[in-house]
Design a protein around this motif. Structure first.
Motif, mmCIF file in Angstrom:
data_model
loop_
_atom_site.group_PDB
_atom_site.id
_atom_site.type_symbol
_atom_site.label_atom_id
_atom_site.label_comp_id
_atom_site.label_asym_id
_atom_site.label_seq_id
_atom_site.Cartn_x
_atom_site.Cartn_y
_atom_site.Cartn_z
ATOM 1 N N ILE A 60 0.811 -1.225 0.000
ATOM 2 C CA ILE A 60 0.000 0.000 0.000
ATOM 3 C C ILE A 60 0.843 1.274 0.000
ATOM 4 C CG2 ILE A 60 -1.676 1.347 1.353
ATOM 5 C CD1 ILE A 60 -2.904 -1.262 2.215
ATOM 6 N N PRO A 62 3.399 2.858 -1.338
ATOM 7 C CA PRO A 62 3.732 3.749 -2.459
ATOM 8 C C PRO A 62 2.529 4.514 -2.987
ATOM 9 C CG PRO A 62 4.565 1.525 -2.809
ATOM 10 C CD PRO A 62 3.682 1.465 -1.632
ATOM 11 N N ASN A 63 1.341 3.944 -2.827
ATOM 12 C CA ASN A 63 0.152 4.585 -3.399
ATOM 13 C C ASN A 63 -0.570 5.506 -2.413
ATOM 14 O OD1 ASN A 63 0.603 2.888 -5.630
ATOM 15 N ND2 ASN A 63 -0.397 1.218 -4.519
ATOM 16 N N PHE A 64 -0.194 5.455 -1.135
ATOM 17 C CA PHE A 64 -0.953 6.183 -0.130
ATOM 18 C C PHE A 64 0.020 6.696 0.931
ATOM 19 C CE2 PHE A 64 -4.297 5.530 3.470
ATOM 20 C CZ PHE A 64 -4.494 6.899 3.525
ATOM 21 N N TYR A 67 -0.684 6.552 4.613
ATOM 22 C CA TYR A 67 -1.017 5.232 5.187
ATOM 23 C C TYR A 67 -0.277 4.934 6.496
ATOM 24 C CZ TYR A 67 -1.454 0.205 5.755
ATOM 25 O OH TYR A 67 -1.681 -1.029 6.289
#
Lengths: 335, 118
Positions: A60, A62-64, A67
């Protein structure tokens, strides 16, 4: 200091505080409610939970970007709380003390594996960072899962789902506050280190007092019932008259209700006697007849049927504590 | 051998006495049935069952006692229950099987009461 030594010191600083705290909690457990094997299982589960969360975060992150601060506490607390849910569902914990210890052990296992996975990332950061991780992050992990267990037991009158959900939300709130760095790391660690021990001591003292009161009351009740049965005066007492008023049941079932009361009281009294022995530092005495008594309880349960068990419920309130007694006692003879 | 229940057979003159010690439950009542069947098959009409040291009896055990008394009654005999007290008495009372038996304090009194008059 060589790099290998530095790594070892860093790891020790990151891991030892949480395990020292766990050992202190286990020592404070006067009744020895949690066995070493249960602690080891909780630590191992925490480790697996950390590995699972590590894999999830790798997927998760890299995309958020937010997070780690706001997303990660949710799956981490879900997985750690799963062990508390399992313990409560299987009646392996019934008091705030054992729930807190098992919860903290899950968190300790989680922190251990999390620190190992973080090792390459923080290797050059110096000992101070690891001390903060050891006293702060690791104890926070133990504390939040312990809080899930404590709240779930303390609020169980609202139902297992609600009480567990409340504990879980408390844990997520604390965890998010920590990860979002609402306080500078040093202050946050101080809050954890100075706040958690008094909270645990308060809970342990309160829970132990309640356990003493419950044990005394219930033991008196069990012994009184056994005495009434042994002297043959039971049928003249209010519980005896109540049983005789249950005309809808066949006489054989009424007889088995008396047997159920006798067996449950015997097992319960033995279990509490063992708890008292443990608190005095003596080994629990195993009842050689226990397994056959439990088999007989199964037989009686079938003989009574659902309606019979409901009718007997006012005299034989099998709360989660009482079921736990039976499990504890069964375990003590099997080990 | 079931450790929960110990069965002893003795005789007072021609009266067989079956002494039960411990707990008679669903797992071991068949031990009693086996010996009771043997006594009935041997032609005994009166059997004394000493329950003084029996500490537990469930419906499985009461059914075994009822079965023995039915077998003997069919042949014109009876079962003498001795030393019925405490929880065993409570269970036999509430299951309403007590009137099926002759009750005595001890096997000796059962023997004296059932001995045929010369």
């Amino acid at each position: 200091m060589t790099p290998t030594n530095a790594t070892l010191w860093s790891l020790a600083a990151g891991i030892l505080p949480v395990f020292a705290f766990l050992a202190a909690l286990a020592i404070l457990d006067t009744f020895k409610l949690v066995r070493p094997a249960s602690l080891a299982a909780a630590v191992a589960f925490g480790g697996f939970a950390a590995l699972a969360c590590y894999q999830l975060s790798r997927f998760i992150d890299p995309n958020f970007p937010a997070y780690p601060s706001f997303g990660a506490p949710w799956p981490e607390e879900v997985l750690k709380s799963a062990w508390i849910l399992y313990l409560i569902r299987t009646r392996r914990v019934a008091f705030m003390v054992d729930a807190a210890i098992c919860g903290f052990a899950v968190g300790a296992g989680f922190a251990l594996v999390e620190n190992l996975t973080c090792l390459p990332q923080f290797l050059g950061s110096g000992l101070a960072v690891w001390i903060l991780r050891g006293f702060g992050t690791a104890i926070m992990h133990g504390g939040t899962t312990a809080i899930v267990g404590i709240v779930a037991i303390a609020m169980r009158r609202f139902g297992p789902r609600r009480s567990l959900a409340l504990g879980f939300l408390c844990a997520v709130a604390i965890h998010t506050a920590w990860d979002a760095a609402l306080l500078p790391p040093l202050y946050a660690s101080l809050v954890v280190v100075l706040g958690l021990p008094p909270m645990f001591v308060f809970i342990f003292v309160r829970s132990e007092r309640s356990l003493h009161i419950w044990m005394g009351r219930k033991l008196d009740k069990d012994l009184e019932l056994l005495q009434m049965l042994q002297t043959g005066t039971f049928l003249e007492t209010p519980p005896g008259r109540y049983l005789q008023s249950l005309h809808t049941f066949p006489p054989a079932v009424l007889g088995d209700m008396v047997c159920m009361l006798q067996l449950s009281s015997e097992i319960s009294a033995t279990a509490k006697g063992n708890l008292i022995r443990r608190s005095a530092g003596l080994p629990a005495e195993s009842d050689p007849e226990l397994n056959r008594k439990l088999t007989e309880l199964d037989y009686l349960g079938k003989s009574l049927g659902l309606a019979g068990r409901h009718a007997l419920a006012p005299l034989l309130s099998l709360s989660s504590r009482d079921r736990w007694e039976l499990l504890r006692l069964t375990g003590s003879t099997q080990v | 051998m079931n450790p929960g229940l110990t069965l002893k057979i003795s005789e007072i003159e021609d009266l067989p006495v079956l002494t039960l010690l411990g707990r008679m439950d669903a797992a071991n009542h068949d031990q009693f049935d086996t010996i009771a069947d043997r006594l009935v098959a041997a032609g005994h009409l009166v059997v004394a069952v000493d329950l003084t040291d029996l500490t537990y009896i469930s419906s499985a055990g009461t059914e075994s006692l009822r079965r023995l008394t039915s077998s003997l009654r069919e042949r014109g005999g009876s079962v003498c229950l001795c030393g019925v007290s405490g929880v065993v008495k409570t269970v036999l009372e509430i299951t309403r099987v007590l009137p099926l038996f002759q009750l005595f304090d001890a096997p000796e009194t059962a023997h004296a009461a059932t001995r045929p008059t010369p």
